[in-house]
Design a protein around this motif. Structure first.
Motif, mmCIF file in Angstrom:
data_model
loop_
_atom_site.group_PDB
_atom_site.id
_atom_site.type_symbol
_atom_site.label_atom_id
_atom_site.label_comp_id
_atom_site.label_asym_id
_atom_site.label_seq_id
_atom_site.Cartn_x
_atom_site.Cartn_y
_atom_site.Cartn_z
ATOM 1 N N VAL A 114 0.772 -1.254 -0.102
ATOM 2 C CA VAL A 114 -0.031 -0.259 0.206
ATOM 3 C C VAL A 114 0.887 1.484 0.206
ATOM 4 O O VAL A 114 1.903 0.980 0.611
ATOM 5 C CB VAL A 114 -1.182 0.096 1.286
ATOM 6 N N SER A 115 0.770 1.929 -0.951
ATOM 7 C CA SER A 115 1.353 3.188 -0.863
ATOM 8 C C SER A 115 0.501 4.748 -1.320
ATOM 9 O O SER A 115 -0.170 4.495 -1.824
ATOM 10 C CB SER A 115 2.506 3.415 -2.441
ATOM 11 N N LEU A 116 1.343 5.240 -0.794
ATOM 12 C CA LEU A 116 0.504 6.849 -0.820
ATOM 13 C C LEU A 116 1.328 7.457 -2.684
ATOM 14 O O LEU A 116 2.459 7.738 -2.204
ATOM 15 C CB LEU A 116 0.370 8.059 0.135
ATOM 16 N N VAL A 117 0.959 8.251 -3.199
ATOM 17 C CA VAL A 117 1.064 8.920 -4.265
ATOM 18 C C VAL A 117 0.482 10.535 -4.790
ATOM 19 O O VAL A 117 -0.735 10.550 -3.580
ATOM 20 C CB VAL A 117 1.155 7.581 -5.506
ATOM 21 N N GLY A 118 1.173 10.365 -6.194
ATOM 22 C CA GLY A 118 0.598 11.796 -6.656
ATOM 23 C C GLY A 118 -0.832 11.985 -7.173
ATOM 24 O O GLY A 118 -0.981 13.050 -7.935
ATOM 25 N N GLY A 119 -1.013 10.977 -7.318
ATOM 26 C CA GLY A 119 -2.443 10.552 -8.105
ATOM 27 C C GLY A 119 -2.419 9.561 -8.916
ATOM 28 O O GLY A 119 -1.466 8.503 -8.942
ATOM 29 N N CYS A 196 11.244 -9.325 -12.790
ATOM 30 C CA CYS A 196 10.741 -8.309 -12.254
ATOM 31 C C CYS A 196 10.358 -7.663 -11.366
ATOM 32 O O CYS A 196 10.722 -8.231 -10.161
ATOM 33 C CB CYS A 196 9.034 -8.124 -13.325
ATOM 34 N N LEU A 197 11.463 -6.990 -10.958
ATOM 35 C CA LEU A 197 11.213 -6.235 -10.041
ATOM 36 C C LEU A 197 10.379 -3.912 -9.955
ATOM 37 O O LEU A 197 10.641 -3.638 -10.361
ATOM 38 C CB LEU A 197 12.680 -5.454 -9.366
ATOM 39 N N MET A 198 8.981 -4.758 -8.785
ATOM 40 C CA MET A 198 8.756 -3.372 -8.707
ATOM 41 C C MET A 198 8.984 -2.432 -7.244
ATOM 42 O O MET A 198 8.782 -2.936 -6.514
ATOM 43 C CB MET A 198 7.242 -4.052 -8.842
ATOM 44 N N LEU A 199 9.537 -1.619 -7.060
ATOM 45 C CA LEU A 199 9.892 -0.279 -6.145
ATOM 46 C C LEU A 199 9.354 0.629 -6.148
ATOM 47 O O LEU A 199 8.494 1.428 -6.724
ATOM 48 C CB LEU A 199 11.452 -0.225 -6.673
ATOM 49 N N PHE A 200 8.765 0.000 -4.432
ATOM 50 C CA PHE A 200 8.627 1.322 -3.733
ATOM 51 C C PHE A 200 9.048 2.241 -2.687
ATOM 52 O O PHE A 200 9.330 1.540 -1.601
ATOM 53 C CB PHE A 200 7.398 1.254 -2.964
ATOM 54 N N GLY A 201 9.540 3.502 -2.893
ATOM 55 C CA GLY A 201 10.672 4.352 -1.935
ATOM 56 C C GLY A 201 9.946 4.974 -1.034
ATOM 57 O O GLY A 201 8.948 5.558 -1.189
ATOM 58 N N GLU A 202 10.660 5.433 0.128
ATOM 59 C CA GLU A 202 10.124 6.430 0.692
ATOM 60 C C GLU A 202 10.721 7.710 0.703
ATOM 61 O O GLU A 202 10.342 8.767 1.194
ATOM 62 C CB GLU A 202 10.376 5.897 1.994
ATOM 63 N N GLY A 203 11.863 7.840 -0.517
ATOM 64 C CA GLY A 203 12.083 9.098 -1.151
ATOM 65 C C GLY A 203 13.928 9.470 0.133
ATOM 66 O O GLY A 203 14.210 10.470 -0.254
ATOM 67 N N THR A 204 14.443 8.551 0.880
ATOM 68 C CA THR A 204 15.338 9.014 1.211
ATOM 69 C C THR A 204 16.574 9.672 0.734
ATOM 70 O O THR A 204 16.583 8.852 -0.589
ATOM 71 C CB THR A 204 15.099 8.002 2.283
ATOM 72 N N ASN A 227 8.621 3.337 -7.688
ATOM 73 C CA ASN A 227 8.340 5.005 -7.670
ATOM 74 C C ASN A 227 9.150 5.561 -6.529
ATOM 75 O O ASN A 227 9.258 4.964 -5.901
ATOM 76 C CB ASN A 227 6.969 4.999 -6.998
ATOM 77 N N GLN A 228 10.064 5.990 -6.537
ATOM 78 C CA GLN A 228 11.325 5.828 -5.959
ATOM 79 C C GLN A 228 11.228 6.961 -5.041
ATOM 80 O O GLN A 228 11.566 6.951 -3.944
ATOM 81 C CB GLN A 228 12.458 7.199 -6.606
ATOM 82 N N LYS A 229 9.567 7.440 -4.534
ATOM 83 C CA LYS A 229 9.617 8.902 -3.598
ATOM 84 C C LYS A 229 8.451 8.919 -2.644
ATOM 85 O O LYS A 229 7.320 8.622 -3.771
ATOM 86 C CB LYS A 229 9.857 10.614 -3.752
ATOM 87 N N GLY A 230 7.187 8.399 -1.537
ATOM 88 C CA GLY A 230 6.785 8.004 -1.154
ATOM 89 C C GLY A 230 6.486 7.502 -0.632
ATOM 90 O O GLY A 230 7.277 7.609 0.690
ATOM 91 N N GLU A 231 5.389 7.084 0.461
ATOM 92 C CA GLU A 231 4.850 6.592 1.325
ATOM 93 C C GLU A 231 4.434 5.080 1.593
ATOM 94 O O GLU A 231 4.218 4.692 0.638
ATOM 95 C CB GLU A 231 4.408 7.534 2.763
ATOM 96 N N PHE A 232 5.189 3.944 1.895
ATOM 97 C CA PHE A 232 4.428 2.922 1.898
ATOM 98 C C PHE A 232 4.359 2.074 3.173
ATOM 99 O O PHE A 232 5.003 1.959 3.949
ATOM 100 C CB PHE A 232 5.265 1.587 1.404
ATOM 101 N N LEU A 233 3.007 0.605 3.400
ATOM 102 C CA LEU A 233 3.011 -0.478 4.397
ATOM 103 C C LEU A 233 3.199 -1.730 2.936
ATOM 104 O O LEU A 233 3.135 -1.362 2.370
ATOM 105 C CB LEU A 233 2.092 -0.218 4.737
ATOM 106 N N HIS A 234 3.749 -2.603 3.578
ATOM 107 C CA HIS A 234 3.869 -3.242 2.998
ATOM 108 C C HIS A 234 2.803 -4.845 3.949
ATOM 109 O O HIS A 234 3.413 -4.528 5.094
ATOM 110 C CB HIS A 234 4.751 -3.946 2.113
ATOM 111 N N LYS A 235 3.143 -5.901 3.579
ATOM 112 C CA LYS A 235 2.908 -7.867 4.369
ATOM 113 C C LYS A 235 3.267 -8.445 3.257
ATOM 114 O O LYS A 235 2.980 -8.426 1.979
ATOM 115 C CB LYS A 235 1.378 -7.526 4.118
#
Length: 503
Positions: A114-119, A196-204, A227-235
């Protein structure tokens, strides 16, 4: 009454396979899962129905987060599917609630991000119409959620997180991430690397060097998007807890959704293929510089103060002089703010773990110009060194439109007759600077899918720091410099396409 029930059950069990398949095809995901457990005959029919992969996306604009999540879940699970993974992208709201709801609906064995994105972009759950929602155009109070559910027979999927302890360096966590990926792949696959790798970053600060290390460590055939920059949770798969919060001395850096070919299903695994295509949105200014001095900002808000020289010249230029130089080269056209980037060639030594001989790789990394004065040029991000070379880049609508046409052609080529392939799904990581405000029209970034596969239920997000693996070669470069890795993009759209061999 009891005799009537037995007669009904006897009739249902004795139905021929064609009739049974026609009925089971109409079931939502959960009743379909129960039906597959009735007996061996039903299970065979269910497996036949799910012999082909599925990638289903739907988004909702409902301002009530709970109702919106229910809408997209109902839509994605309205047909037979056994989820291998779930991705939820939200423009705002509480990620914990969404993750908990998803886990309740799909079960604890399914990996979730689950991630927060700009749209978000794709097709709406309520009417199947293509649309997009961006915070840039509609304001920070707008809400939308996109859900993507995937079933890929022959592919093993899980989430691997990168959590950084206070004392750990970027090199240490990068090595650990690469080794965790390799260990997962070796446990489930005969291949040496994931498909394949699908990446979700926190932008640090740590995300960029880790992504470049992945680019070095993974073979060319491994697709890398995200997405390099954002916020995420994972399970993770089979993880009992819905949400695992880092320790107070730890921080989230990255989560990777890993797709590896299942050694126990080699035929099905070979039928599913991943492809990428990139629509560029910037063009280079015909100027080249070398960094004269670079000063880093704070790690939590990475930025760099720098001066530079033109290649072949001795004069050191301050921030204002560099901007004046670029503007003069633009034939007097004023530069739009924001919207100026520098593409820095970072030629670095790379190795993983105890590798004896580090190898040199050149990466083109973009940094946005955020300010200038009589001393320094201020750019976002870190990792820039003295003597690094760079070129200015500006957003270019003509380049973006032409590049979208190229992406559309690439999608058509995937399903050309000799290949006998079918596109079953797609996902877009679009730069937050694109959308209606950039193109002057709606659904531009969706157009390659809409033009070629109008019935496809694709999805996508607008993000700050789209990731897409590609190579760029420049004329006149020395042989060792001719191959510049490019994983991080700006004002671009990265397309992940999943296809299936029909025969």
């Amino acid at each position: 009454m009891e005799k009537s029930k037995k007669t009904d059950m006897s009739f249902i069990v004795s139905m021929n396979d064609d009739l049974l398949q026609n009925i089971l095809l109409r079931l939502p995901a959960k009743p379909f899962a129960f039906a597959s457990c009735v007996n061996r005959s039903w299970n065979i029919v269910c497996n036949h129905i799910l012999s082909r992969p599925k990638l289903v996306s739907a988004f909702s604009r409902n301002p009530n987060q709970l109702k919106a999540a229910q809408e997209v879940l109902d839509k994605a699970l309205s047909e037979p599917i056994r989820p291998d993974f779930v991705i939820a992208n939200m423009t705002s709201g509480k990620m914990e609630e969404t993750l908990s709801l998803i886990t309740k609906r799909v079960g604890s064995r399914v990996p979730v991000v689950v991630s927060l994105v700009g749209g978000v972009l794709g097709k709406e759950a309520c009417n199947d119409k293509a649309g997009e929602v961006t915070l840039y155009d509609e304001g920070p109070q707008s809400f939308a959620i996109l859900l993507t559910v995937g079933y890929l027979p022959g592919i093993k999927v899980d989430v691997i997180p990168v959590i950084q302890a206070k004392e750990e360096t970027e090199a240490m966590i990068g090595d650990r991430f690469v080794m965790d990926i390799r260990n997962f792949v070796s446990a489930v696959s005969d291949q040496a690397a994931p498909a394949c790798l699908m990446l979700f970053g926190e932008g640090t600060y740590a995300t960029e060097p880790i992504i470049r290390k992945l680019d070095y460590a993974m073979p060319p055939e491994t697709i890398i998007v995200g997405n390099q920059k954002g916020e995420f949770l994972h399970k993770r798969a089979n993880e009992s807890r819905n949400v695992q919060l880092p320790h107070k001395d730890e921080s989230r850096v990255l989560a990777g959704l890993i797709f590896a070919r299942d050694r126990h299903k080699p035929i099905q695994a070979g039928r599913v293929q991943f492809h990428t295509a990139i629509s560029r949105g910037v063009s280079s200014v015909d100027l080249s510089y070398k960094v004269a001095n670079a000063i880093y900002g704070l790690p939590k808000c990475p930025a760099t103060l720098m001066t530079a020289k033109r290649i072949g010249e001795a004069e050191v230029l301050n921030g204002n002089q560099i901007l004046d130089d670029i503007e003069a080269n633009q034939l007097g056209n004023p530069l739009k703010e924001p919207g100026l980037y520098i593409g820095v060639i970072k030629r670095r030594k790379y190795y993983v773990g105890l590798e004896q001989k580090p190898k040199i790789m050149s990466s083109l990394v973009f940094h946005e110009v955020t300010g200038a004065d009589e001393q320094y040029l201020l750019v976002s991000g870190a990792g820039i060194k003295t003597c690094d070379q760079f070129q200015p880049y500006i957003p270019d609508l003509k380049v973006a439109e032409a590049s979208l046409s190229d992406v559309s052609s690439q999608l058509r080529n995937i399903v050309s007759k000799p290949n006998k392939r079918e596109v079953v799904g797609g996902f877009v990581f679009a730069g937050i600077g694109r959308g209606e405000s950039f193109f002057g029209r709606l659904n531009a970034d969706s157009s390659p899918f809409l033009e070629n596969f109008p019935e496809l239920r694709f999805g996508g997000v607008f993000c700050d720091g789209e990731i897409g693996r590609s190579l760029s070669g420049e004329e006149g470069e020395e042989k060792e410099e001719s191959c510049r890795q490019r994983c991080l993009h700006v004002v671009s759209s990265v397309y992940l396409i999943v296809s299936y061999a029909c025969s």
